[in-house]
Motif scaffolding. Sequence first.
Motif, PDB file in Angstrom:
ATOM      1  N   HIS A 173       0.909  -1.164  -0.027  1.00 26.02           N
ATOM      2  CA  HIS A 173       0.006  -0.089   0.013  1.00 26.02           C
ATOM      3  C   HIS A 173       0.792   1.186  -0.018  1.00 26.02           C
ATOM      4  CE1 HIS A 173      -3.194   3.012   1.182  1.00 26.02           C
ATOM      5  NE2 HIS A 173      -2.191   3.391   1.999  1.00 26.02           N
ATOM      6  N   THR A 174       1.934   1.100   0.939  1.00 26.45           N
ATOM      7  CA  THR A 174       2.813   2.259   0.854  1.00 26.45           C
ATOM      8  C   THR A 174       3.633   2.801  -0.563  1.00 26.45           C
ATOM      9  OG1 THR A 174       3.071   2.021   3.270  1.00 26.45           O
ATOM     10  CG2 THR A 174       4.725   3.399   2.176  1.00 26.45           C
ATOM     11  N   ALA A 175       3.853   1.460  -1.178  1.00 23.01           N
ATOM     12  CA  ALA A 175       4.596   1.745  -2.399  1.00 23.01           C
ATOM     13  C   ALA A 175       3.649   2.375  -3.341  1.00 23.01           C
ATOM     14  CB  ALA A 175       5.016   0.459  -3.069  1.00 23.01           C
ATOM     15  N   VAL A 176       2.279   2.201  -3.278  1.00 18.19           N
ATOM     16  CA  VAL A 176       1.309   2.749  -4.317  1.00 18.19           C
ATOM     17  C   VAL A 176       1.014   4.363  -3.951  1.00 18.19           C
ATOM     18  CG1 VAL A 176      -1.364   2.659  -4.951  1.00 18.19           C
ATOM     19  CG2 VAL A 176       0.005   0.530  -4.491  1.00 18.19           C
ATOM     20  N   THR A 177       1.086   4.303  -2.545  1.00 17.66           N
ATOM     21  CA  THR A 177       0.984   6.041  -2.187  1.00 17.66           C
ATOM     22  C   THR A 177       2.305   6.374  -2.506  1.00 17.66           C
ATOM     23  OG1 THR A 177      -0.227   5.146  -0.167  1.00 17.66           O
ATOM     24  CG2 THR A 177       0.724   7.235   0.075  1.00 17.66           C
ATOM     25  N   ILE A 178       3.361   6.127  -2.343  1.00 13.62           N
ATOM     26  CA  ILE A 178       4.708   6.884  -2.997  1.00 13.62           C
ATOM     27  C   ILE A 178       4.477   6.987  -4.330  1.00 13.62           C
ATOM     28  CG2 ILE A 178       7.070   6.967  -3.295  1.00 13.62           C
ATOM     29  CD1 ILE A 178       7.115   4.899  -0.574  1.00 13.62           C
ATOM     30  N   ALA A 179       4.145   5.938  -5.424  1.00 18.39           N
ATOM     31  CA  ALA A 179       4.136   6.137  -6.709  1.00 18.39           C
ATOM     32  C   ALA A 179       2.923   7.168  -7.092  1.00 18.39           C
ATOM     33  CB  ALA A 179       3.494   4.830  -7.365  1.00 18.39           C
ATOM     34  N   THR A 180       1.702   7.385  -6.239  1.00 17.05           N
ATOM     35  CA  THR A 180       0.809   8.231  -6.786  1.00 17.05           C
ATOM     36  C   THR A 180       1.208   9.654  -6.544  1.00 17.05           C
ATOM     37  OG1 THR A 180      -0.978   6.576  -6.125  1.00 17.05           O
ATOM     38  CG2 THR A 180      -1.651   8.825  -6.206  1.00 17.05           C
ATOM     39  N   SER A 181       1.907   9.793  -5.069  1.00 15.46           N
ATOM     40  CA  SER A 181       2.630  11.159  -5.083  1.00 15.46           C
ATOM     41  C   SER A 181       3.508  11.574  -6.200  1.00 15.46           C
ATOM     42  CB  SER A 181       3.366  10.983  -3.775  1.00 15.46           C
ATOM     43  OG  SER A 181       4.473  10.373  -3.663  1.00 15.46           O
ATOM     44  N   LEU A 182       4.146  10.676  -6.888  1.00 17.04           N
ATOM     45  CA  LEU A 182       5.014  10.849  -8.035  1.00 17.04           C
ATOM     46  C   LEU A 182       4.408  10.951  -9.506  1.00 17.04           C
ATOM     47  CD1 LEU A 182       8.219   8.693  -6.937  1.00 17.04           C
ATOM     48  CD2 LEU A 182       7.880  10.956  -6.501  1.00 17.04           C
ATOM     49  N   SER A 183       3.210  11.101  -9.262  1.00 11.63           N
ATOM     50  CA  SER A 183       2.671  10.948 -10.685  1.00 11.63           C
ATOM     51  C   SER A 183       2.426  12.257 -11.388  1.00 11.63           C
ATOM     52  CB  SER A 183       1.038  10.241 -10.620  1.00 11.63           C
ATOM     53  OG  SER A 183       0.292  10.511 -11.791  1.00 11.63           O
ATOM     54  N   PRO A 184       3.019  12.614 -12.608  1.00 11.63           N
ATOM     55  CA  PRO A 184       2.686  13.929 -13.171  1.00 11.63           C
ATOM     56  C   PRO A 184       1.332  14.389 -13.585  1.00 11.63           C
ATOM     57  CG  PRO A 184       3.401  12.189 -14.795  1.00 11.63           C
ATOM     58  CD  PRO A 184       3.293  11.483 -13.637  1.00 11.63           C
ATOM     59  N   ASN A 185       0.411  13.422 -13.247  1.00 11.62           N
ATOM     60  CA  ASN A 185      -0.872  13.666 -13.467  1.00 11.62           C
ATOM     61  C   ASN A 185      -1.575  14.146 -11.986  1.00 11.62           C
ATOM     62  OD1 ASN A 185      -3.863  13.654 -13.884  1.00 11.62           O
ATOM     63  ND2 ASN A 185      -3.880  11.780 -14.909  1.00 11.62           N
ATOM     64  N   ALA A 186      -1.441  15.578 -12.156  1.00 13.57           N
ATOM     65  CA  ALA A 186      -1.830  16.200 -10.698  1.00 13.57           C
ATOM     66  C   ALA A 186      -3.107  16.174 -10.545  1.00 13.57           C
ATOM     67  CB  ALA A 186      -1.232  17.770 -10.938  1.00 13.57           C
ATOM     68  N   ALA A 187      -4.198  15.851 -11.346  1.00 14.97           N
ATOM     69  CA  ALA A 187      -5.485  16.118 -10.976  1.00 14.97           C
ATOM     70  C   ALA A 187      -5.814  14.671 -10.462  1.00 14.97           C
ATOM     71  CB  ALA A 187      -6.481  16.282 -12.230  1.00 14.97           C
ATOM     72  N   LEU A 188      -5.189  13.541 -11.045  1.00 16.19           N
ATOM     73  CA  LEU A 188      -5.384  12.196 -10.247  1.00 16.19           C
ATOM     74  C   LEU A 188      -4.803  12.113  -9.094  1.00 16.19           C
ATOM     75  CD1 LEU A 188      -5.953   9.140 -11.032  1.00 16.19           C
ATOM     76  CD2 LEU A 188      -3.786   9.084 -11.915  1.00 16.19           C
ATOM     77  N   ARG A 189      -3.592  12.528  -8.854  1.00 16.73           N
ATOM     78  CA  ARG A 189      -2.912  12.529  -7.783  1.00 16.73           C
ATOM     79  C   ARG A 189      -3.512  13.188  -6.637  1.00 16.73           C
ATOM     80  NH1 ARG A 189       1.599  16.561  -8.402  1.00 16.73           N
ATOM     81  NH2 ARG A 189       0.084  17.830  -7.535  1.00 16.73           N
ATOM     82  N   ASP A 190      -4.059  14.383  -6.910  1.00 13.50           N
ATOM     83  CA  ASP A 190      -4.888  15.207  -5.707  1.00 13.50           C
ATOM     84  C   ASP A 190      -6.086  14.416  -5.316  1.00 13.50           C
ATOM     85  OD1 ASP A 190      -2.694  17.075  -6.239  1.00 13.50           O
ATOM     86  OD2 ASP A 190      -3.800  18.495  -7.272  1.00 13.50           O
ATOM     87  N   ARG A 191      -6.759  13.848  -6.242  1.00 11.82           N
ATOM     88  CA  ARG A 191      -7.991  13.243  -5.987  1.00 11.82           C
ATOM     89  C   ARG A 191      -7.762  11.631  -5.235  1.00 11.82           C
ATOM     90  NH1 ARG A 191      -8.872  12.790 -11.652  1.00 11.82           N
ATOM     91  NH2 ARG A 191      -8.922  10.202 -12.097  1.00 11.82           N
ATOM     92  N   THR A 192      -6.797  11.275  -5.613  1.00 17.62           N
ATOM     93  CA  THR A 192      -6.316   9.877  -5.074  1.00 17.62           C
ATOM     94  C   THR A 192      -5.432   9.777  -3.965  1.00 17.62           C
ATOM     95  OG1 THR A 192      -6.480   9.191  -7.400  1.00 17.62           O
ATOM     96  CG2 THR A 192      -5.526   7.570  -5.863  1.00 17.62           C
ATOM     97  N   LEU A 193      -4.602  10.468  -3.881  1.00 17.87           N
ATOM     98  CA  LEU A 193      -3.391  10.631  -2.730  1.00 17.87           C
ATOM     99  C   LEU A 193      -4.015  10.903  -1.260  1.00 17.87           C
ATOM    100  CD1 LEU A 193      -0.613  10.127  -2.283  1.00 17.87           C
ATOM    101  CD2 LEU A 193      -0.172  12.687  -2.282  1.00 17.87           C
TER     102      LEU A 193
END
Length: 384
Positions: free
Chosen positions: A94-114
């Motif tokens: 789960h933490t690896a998914v969290t880290i990967a999401t924080s690094l996504s260049p898709n800011a909108a996806l990151r902000d709604r998922t993180l």
Amino acid sequence: MSYQLLCHPEGVVNEDRVQDARDFAERELRLNAEAWDRGMASPEAALRRIIPLVAPILVPKDLGGHGESVATLLRCYEELARRDVGFTCALAVHTAVTIATSLSPNAALRDRTLPGLMSGESIGAFLLTEPQTGTDATAITCAATPVEGGYRVSGAKAWVTNGRWADVFATFCQTAPGSGAKGINAVILRRDMAGLSTSDALDLTGNMAMGTTDAAFDGIELTEADVAFATGTAFRAAMYGIDVARLGVAAMCNGALAGALDVALGYAAERQTFGRAVIDHQAMAFTLAEVATGLEASRALTFQAARPFEAGSPVAALTAHAKKYACRTAFEGISQAMRAMGANALKRENHLPRQLNGVRVTECMDGTGEVQNIVIARALRAGV
């Protein structure tokens, strides 16, 4: 009795957070791990409770995370795995998914998922392996077929840690069959999407707290807003995620071995044979001393591999060394710790059978020892 760890990481460690992880392990893992491993109870609620403490550790503060060190994360894994390696594996994925999401260049996806991934509202799963594709990740066939306005995802994934209770599925797909790594993208799927299904939890020899399943996708409709890493960048993100996972596995194996020493030392100090404590017999004292040496060497290698992560430039070969050595050392060391307890080590109430099975499972996670040798051998060849 608690084995006192001697090797310590360089850099700043948030000791308060490590203590919180230790307290959680004593309060929840010590009491429930056996029931989780035998399928008598679910660890999902406990997983959601520990997520806010650990999952945001490496997420920058400006994204709502803790902004702390890799060493802090590894120390938390050690303390949790000291009580149960299976639960800690679930948290680490789960933490690896969290880290990967924080690094996504898709800011909108990151902000709604993180935010949900950091709070425990959402549990994440990392989907790369497929039924016929493991070591060679470039050969994945789960398809994200381009359609007007986005993609249609169809295919299957295997060995999905957290698959039983995940809300967010970080999934790697092939957009152009035959293109290998260049055609891979990474999309975020959600449990409630039409066409997504998971199997019952796989009946494994250990680490049942991981809730491992298979997953299938039948024509899931996505837009570009669901793409975390675009074609051409996703494979590199996957490899970074695997490096993060390998380092975490090393720390978990070290923690599991420290926990086994706790149990064995406590038993050997109390059990009397031939008029003295088992620990006072030189043969057994030397056996446990060798286990302790292996543990300290493994922890030193793990923390050494962590240093490049702190600088944002992990060294794949060094991480491979740490993962391979820690898995092997933990399995051999727990086996030796069990020798100090004789037949009593076989009782589930002593936790060592569960932990032994757990570290055996980690050998197959994120690449076996042979896969780590491939990574190491490539580095050797590059230096010739």
